[in-house]
Design an enzyme around this catalytic site. Structure first.
Site, PDB file in Angstrom:
ATOM      1  N   ASP A  55     -31.376 -24.877 -81.314  1.00 47.86           N
ATOM      2  CA  ASP A  55     -31.857 -24.842 -79.939  1.00 47.86           C
ATOM      3  C   ASP A  55     -32.500 -26.181 -79.597  1.00 47.86           C
ATOM      4  OD1 ASP A  55     -32.900 -24.150 -77.493  1.00 47.86           O
ATOM      5  OD2 ASP A  55     -34.583 -22.998 -78.328  1.00 47.86           O
ATOM      6  N   ASN A  57     -33.627 -27.036 -76.258  1.00 48.03           N
ATOM      7  CA  ASN A  57     -34.543 -27.043 -75.115  1.00 48.03           C
ATOM      8  C   ASN A  57     -35.564 -25.913 -75.190  1.00 48.03           C
ATOM      9  OD1 ASN A  57     -32.793 -24.982 -74.692  1.00 48.03           O
ATOM     10  ND2 ASN A  57     -32.476 -25.392 -72.515  1.00 48.03           N
ATOM     11  N   ASP A  59     -35.570 -22.605 -75.474  1.00 51.33           N
ATOM     12  CA  ASP A  59     -35.518 -21.304 -74.803  1.00 51.33           C
ATOM     13  C   ASP A  59     -35.141 -20.210 -75.808  1.00 51.33           C
ATOM     14  OD1 ASP A  59     -32.901 -21.944 -75.274  1.00 51.33           O
ATOM     15  OD2 ASP A  59     -32.198 -21.618 -73.221  1.00 51.33           O
ATOM     16  N   ASP A  63     -27.652 -24.283 -78.496  1.00 45.93           N
ATOM     17  CA  ASP A  63     -26.930 -24.882 -77.375  1.00 45.93           C
ATOM     18  C   ASP A  63     -26.140 -26.109 -77.824  1.00 45.93           C
ATOM     19  OD1 ASP A  63     -29.005 -26.884 -77.577  1.00 45.93           O
ATOM     20  OD2 ASP A  63     -30.292 -25.469 -76.504  1.00 45.93           O
ATOM     21  N   ASP A 233      -8.682 -15.418 -80.909  1.00 42.18           N
ATOM     22  CA  ASP A 233      -9.336 -14.135 -81.090  1.00 42.18           C
ATOM     23  C   ASP A 233      -8.369 -12.973 -80.869  1.00 42.18           C
ATOM     24  OD1 ASP A 233     -12.140 -12.921 -81.245  1.00 42.18           O
ATOM     25  OD2 ASP A 233     -11.342 -11.941 -79.455  1.00 42.18           O
ATOM     26  N   GLU A 287      -6.490 -14.762 -85.414  1.00 41.76           N
ATOM     27  CA  GLU A 287      -7.168 -13.663 -86.097  1.00 41.76           C
ATOM     28  C   GLU A 287      -6.150 -12.528 -86.237  1.00 41.76           C
ATOM     29  OE1 GLU A 287     -11.356 -11.227 -85.661  1.00 41.76           O
ATOM     30  OE2 GLU A 287     -10.096 -11.469 -83.903  1.00 41.76           O
TER      31      GLU A 287
HETATM   32  C1  GLC Z   1     -13.015 -10.880 -82.749  1.00 38.75           C
HETATM   33  C2  GLC Z   1     -14.284 -11.699 -82.813  1.00 38.75           C
HETATM   34  C3  GLC Z   1     -15.432 -10.785 -82.654  1.00 38.75           C
HETATM   35  C4  GLC Z   1     -15.324 -10.130 -81.293  1.00 38.75           C
HETATM   36  C5  GLC Z   1     -13.973  -9.441 -81.118  1.00 38.75           C
HETATM   37  C6  GLC Z   1     -13.731  -9.107 -79.682  1.00 38.75           C
HETATM   38  O1  GLC Z   1     -12.922  -9.974 -83.786  1.00 38.75           O
HETATM   39  O2  GLC Z   1     -14.332 -12.439 -84.007  1.00 38.75           O
HETATM   40  O3  GLC Z   1     -16.662 -11.425 -82.809  1.00 38.75           O
HETATM   41  O4  GLC Z   1     -16.338  -9.192 -81.142  1.00 38.75           O
HETATM   42  O5  GLC Z   1     -12.912 -10.242 -81.512  1.00 38.75           O
HETATM   43  O6  GLC Z   1     -13.560 -10.286 -78.953  1.00 38.75           O
HETATM   44 CA    CA Z   2     -31.424 -23.634 -75.839  1.00 38.87          CA
END
Ligand code: GLC
Ligand code: CA
Length: 585
Positions: A55, A57, A59, A63, A233, A287
């Site tokens: 982080d 900044n 918060d 980032d 993903d 994936e």
């Molecule tokens: C994949 C990501 C996971 C996410 C899922 C839905 O498995 O690695 O973090 O929750 O897809 O997008």
């Molecule tokens: Ca931040």
């Protein structure tokens, strides 16, 4: 090379492909040294989960400027490519895996000019950046979905998958792999939309060409900014079963295999490759949820021109059966690596990973995270990670031997998955709550998501805010980057040395794989070989010490070990608990 069209070795000739290069026959035991060389086969990739990395900044949320600050830390480790988990605008129901604007940076993470600075600094340090492409679904807050929901006959209706409910019930019996129905009813239009993940993540309709055009335009936008590729993903789920029939009882036991068996999956990936990827020198890693290991080359054989690599789940599923955490014998792990090391096609490529943002911490799972064994076992499994066949992926904090979190109750979990899993398993299916909680502690995704442990100060040096977005592991007092950097024997330096070793010995990247002692219950002993170079990897994967002898080691000399050198590197060896050695012969 990517542009050359050649005969697919799996699926016959690729449509329209002129044969420029004929696939080589598979070399003995998978020696890949003759195969196509590319930067991503030789890469060592480091995953950053931006929310929890650094982080800048104060918060309490990691980032982009925080990442910029730590780029040299990643480079010094020896990684050359960074995978950034989603950095796009998102309401954060699933920490950025629910995107509401694919071409905008999440305001909590910074601005587009921060991103441009990140790209510049990374490139000046010789680091490539790959992004997470989350296009099986969007956020329910994405304007496409808002418009889709608002009008039944508008142009956006077909961007998503809407079906009529059946007499008060969902359109079919499809479950979300996270629990509950995969459909949510929308009263305004009296229909239901499909979401394989949470209801906040409606699935896109890839059968609509307009959706594919949108996705390809998003990809080009980021590639034109210089990113070196994508982690994709849930990419195996983009093509849906056209009949939308009910699943059988058998299919319901593992619905992800049905979701990943859509008829147009490979056609869509090929289209993506033709229209976008083939125009850039980039890498892709998909994936591959719901895929059997033997089907992986259907994505990764270069002749098919789909993806470069995928993440298979076999290794990270060794200790689970459904929601339950189970014990596993070493032989199970050895079998999976042996199958992966036996290429089913001459130019298909693997990934190796033990940790990521969806997995518990590797040392707590494959090693032993108690104080006495943590460092040795973290190094032992790092030895495995960096010497197996495929491009290795390291997850932030793995190089420090970061461990699972101490969870005391359900309220300690942050993950969107947890309430649905609890509701489905405990409330509806009557699973014992204690047993569920025990497994969740060991397998929960939140284990990976606590802030990176930079130093021993309050909040581990992740933020100076009073409260980070998610809890810091109290063991940051002992386990943190500063401590590791000050200790020449640390897990961090051992990772660094292994990465350097991998760069020095191409056999570790391109060599064949042979398990030399598949039946031993504690020792993992294998060989990587390429041309004249042979490397032996010997790992004691247990809490016990014993002597171990092998004729292979008689002439071998030690390259690296996670234990202080005690002489006697040849022949009979005393292996301490979790001792790992790499030899050359
Ligand atoms: C994949 C990501 C996971 C996410 C899922 C839905 O498995 O690695 O973090 O929750 O897809 O997008
Ligand atoms: Ca931040």
């Amino acid at each position: 090379m990517r542009m050359l069209k050649r005969r697919s070795l799996l699926g016959g000739a690729v449509a329209g492909a002129g044969t420029v290069m004929i696939g080589r026959p598979a070399a003995a035991r998978g020696d890949q040294s003759a195969a196509r060389r590319t930067w991503w086969k030789e890469a060592v990739i480091y995953e950053v989960y931006p929310r929890s990395f650094k982080d800048s900044n104060n918060d309490g949320i990691g980032d982009l400027p925080g990442i910029i600050d730590k780029l040299s830390y990643i480079r010094d480790l020896g990684a050359d490519t960074i995978w950034l988990a989603p950095i796009f605008a998102s309401p954060n129901r699933d920490n950025g895996y629910d995107i509401s604007d694919y071409k905008a940076i999440m305001p909590e993470f910074g601005t587009m000019s921060d991103f441009d600075r990140l790209m510049e600094k990374a490139s000046s340090l010789g680091l490539r950046i790959i992004l997470d492409l989350v296009v099986n679904h969007t956020s329910d807050q994405h304007p496409w979905f808002q418009k889709s929901r608002a009008s039944k006959d508008g142009p956006y209706r077909d961007y998503y998958i809407w079906r009529e409910p059946k007499g008060g019930l969902p359109p079919n019996n499809w479950p979300s792999p996270w629990g509950g129905s995969a459909w949510t009813f929308d009263a305004a239009s009296d229909s239901s939309y499909l979401h394989l993940f949470s209801p906040y993540q409606p699935d896109l309709n890839w059968d609509n060409p307009a959706v594919r055009d949108e996705v390809f335009s998003i990809m080009k936008f980021w590639l034109d900014k210089g990113v070196a590729g994508f982690r994709m993903d849930a990419i195996t789920m983009i093509s849906k079963m056209p009949s939308f029939r009910d699943m059988t009882v058998e299919e319901l036991k593992a619905p992800e295999y049905v979701y990943a068996a859509g008829p147009h999956l490979h056609a869509y990936l090929r289209e993506m490759n033709d229209r976008v990827l083939s125009h850039y020198d980039v890498m892709t890693v998909g994936e591959a949820y719901g895929m059997h290991a033997q089907d992986i080359p259907l994505f990764t054989d270069s002749g098919r021109r789909e993806l470069d690599m995928v993440f298979a789940f076999d290794i990270v599923h060794v200790d689970r059966q459904g929601w339950r955490k189970i014990a596993w014998p070493l032989s199970k792990l050895k079998d999976i690596y042996a199958a992966a090391g036996r290429p089913q096609s001459p130019d298909s490529w693997n990934t190796v990973f033990l940790d990521n943002h969806d997995q518990p911490r590797a040392v707590s799972r494959f090693g032993n995270d108690t104080a006495f064994f943590r460092e040795a076992s973290a190094k032992a499994i790092a030895t495995m990670l960096l010497t197996q066949c495929g491009t290795p992926f390291i997850y932030q904090g793995e190089e420090l031997g970061m461990t699972n979190l101490p969870f005391e109750g359900l309220e300690d979990f942050e993950d969107v998955q947890v309430p649905t899993a609890w509701e489905t398993l405990v409330k509806r299916q009557g699973v014992d709550p204690e047993a569920f909680f025990e497994s969740l502690k060991g397998l929960g995704r939140d284990n990976a998501r606590s802030p990176m442990q930079w130093d021993a100060s309050k909040n581990a040096g992740f933020t100076t805010a009073d409260k980070p977005w998610y809890r810091v592991n109290p063991n940051h007092i002992q386990i943190n980057a500063r401590e590791c950097l000050n200790n020449p024997d640390s897990v961090y330096y051992y990772f660094r040395d292994l990465i350097a070793l991998r760069r020095k010995h191409p056999a570790l990247v391109h060599g064949s794989y042979q398990d030399l002692d598949p039946d031993h219950s504690a020792v993992f002993f294998y060989c990587r070989e390429s041309g004249k170079s042979r490397l032996f990897i010997l790992i004691n994967m247990s809490d016990r010490g014993f002597t171990y002898d092998s004729p292979h080691l008689a002439q071998a000399s030690l390259l690296i070990s996670n234990m202080a050198h005690r002489g006697g590197t040849r022949g009979v060896t005393w292996l301490a608990p979790w001792e790992a050695r790499v030899y050359t012969a």
